[in-house]
Design a protein around this motif. Structure first.
Motif, mmCIF file in Angstrom:
data_model
loop_
_atom_site.group_PDB
_atom_site.id
_atom_site.type_symbol
_atom_site.label_atom_id
_atom_site.label_comp_id
_atom_site.label_asym_id
_atom_site.label_seq_id
_atom_site.Cartn_x
_atom_site.Cartn_y
_atom_site.Cartn_z
ATOM 1 N N GLY A 6 36.489 41.932 36.678
ATOM 2 C CA GLY A 6 37.756 41.683 37.521
ATOM 3 C C GLY A 6 38.995 42.498 36.721
ATOM 4 N N LEU A 7 38.822 43.157 35.850
ATOM 5 C CA LEU A 7 40.154 44.073 35.789
ATOM 6 C C LEU A 7 39.924 45.256 36.216
ATOM 7 C CD1 LEU A 7 41.785 45.173 33.883
ATOM 8 C CD2 LEU A 7 40.274 46.866 32.858
ATOM 9 N N TYR A 8 38.743 45.666 37.648
ATOM 10 C CA TYR A 8 38.827 46.833 38.243
ATOM 11 C C TYR A 8 39.632 45.699 39.561
ATOM 12 C CZ TYR A 8 36.143 49.878 42.264
ATOM 13 O OH TYR A 8 37.442 50.874 43.509
ATOM 14 N N GLY A 28 38.240 34.140 33.088
ATOM 15 C CA GLY A 28 36.811 33.649 33.053
ATOM 16 C C GLY A 28 35.877 33.903 32.081
ATOM 17 N N ALA A 29 35.867 35.677 31.894
ATOM 18 C CA ALA A 29 35.770 36.232 30.845
ATOM 19 C C ALA A 29 36.355 36.471 29.673
ATOM 20 C CB ALA A 29 35.429 37.901 31.272
ATOM 21 N N SER A 30 37.277 35.987 29.494
ATOM 22 C CA SER A 30 38.228 35.749 28.305
ATOM 23 C C SER A 30 38.141 33.910 27.625
ATOM 24 C CB SER A 30 39.490 36.387 28.013
ATOM 25 O OG SER A 30 40.110 34.379 29.282
ATOM 26 N N THR A 87 25.062 38.149 35.533
ATOM 27 C CA THR A 87 25.984 37.754 34.548
ATOM 28 C C THR A 87 26.045 36.081 33.951
ATOM 29 O OG1 THR A 87 28.092 38.209 35.781
ATOM 30 C CG2 THR A 87 28.056 39.794 34.083
ATOM 31 N N GLY A 88 26.505 35.126 35.319
ATOM 32 C CA GLY A 88 26.383 33.983 34.978
ATOM 33 C C GLY A 88 25.486 33.519 34.775
ATOM 34 N N MET A 114 32.410 30.195 36.743
ATOM 35 C CA MET A 114 32.878 31.639 37.500
ATOM 36 C C MET A 114 32.049 32.474 37.810
ATOM 37 S SD MET A 114 36.487 30.675 35.409
ATOM 38 C CE MET A 114 37.825 31.703 36.948
ATOM 39 N N ASN A 115 31.564 32.689 37.237
ATOM 40 C CA ASN A 115 30.760 34.397 37.582
ATOM 41 C C ASN A 115 29.514 33.452 38.681
ATOM 42 O OD1 ASN A 115 32.136 35.738 35.862
ATOM 43 N ND2 ASN A 115 30.549 35.457 34.135
#
Length: 159
Positions: free
Chosen positions: A22-24, A72-74, A129-130, A83-84
């Motif tokens: 997500g950051l990328y 979503g990751a947080s 990951t989901g 979400m993943n």
């Protein structure tokens, strides 16, 4: 009923992985927006950001997707799980559809083959990951482990 692992021990790693993706995507979107600002929304120029070809529309969508993946990751609940899974499917479907129109005027997001490959990799990683970041009560996790290691399941695994 699908058998998603509940409270998987590597869940923090998977959350970090989806957060990094997500950051990328967020950084790519901001960089691409800065590069393509003032150009047509669906332009087909040769603008590249972080190794991927982009236009203003793709950059703006990337900002939204990156922010959503980071949110979503947080989160500690199952929001990131859903979400993943959804984002993984969206990335895979989008990359396949846009790969089929790469050399045509229908390539409205200005994808290149490298963008397709990166989108497929991100889609597969997010889908993975989901699958492993579902959260539930300890009792549900124990029931899932018991189902997985039930004697009948052991017989089927040995075949």
């Amino acid at each position: 009923m699908p058998h998603f692992p509940i409270n998987h021990p590597a869940r923090p790693f998977y959350r970090v992985l989806s957060g990094l993706i997500g950051l990328y995507i967020l950084i790519f979107g901001v960089w691409g927006t800065a590069l393509t600002w003032g150009q047509p929304l669906f332009g087909r120029n040769g603008d590249w950001a972080l190794g991927l070809r982009t236009n203003l529309a793709f950059s703006l969508v990337s900002i939204v997707f990156g922010a959503v993946l980071i949110v979503g990751a947080s989160r500690r609940g199952n929001l990131g799980h859903y979400m993943n899974l959804t984002a993984g499917v969206v990335f895979l479907v989008t990359s396949i559809l846009l790969m089929s129109v790469l050399q045509t005027d229908a390539n409205f997001l200005n994808f290149s083959m490298s963008t397709v490959v990166v989108s497929m990799i991100f889609g597969l990683v997010l889908l993975g990951t989901g699958l492993y970041d579902k959260v539930g009560p300890h009792e549900d996790a124990e029931a899932e482990r018991n189902r997985r290691y039930h004697p009948v399941a052991e017989i089927h695994r040995r075949r």
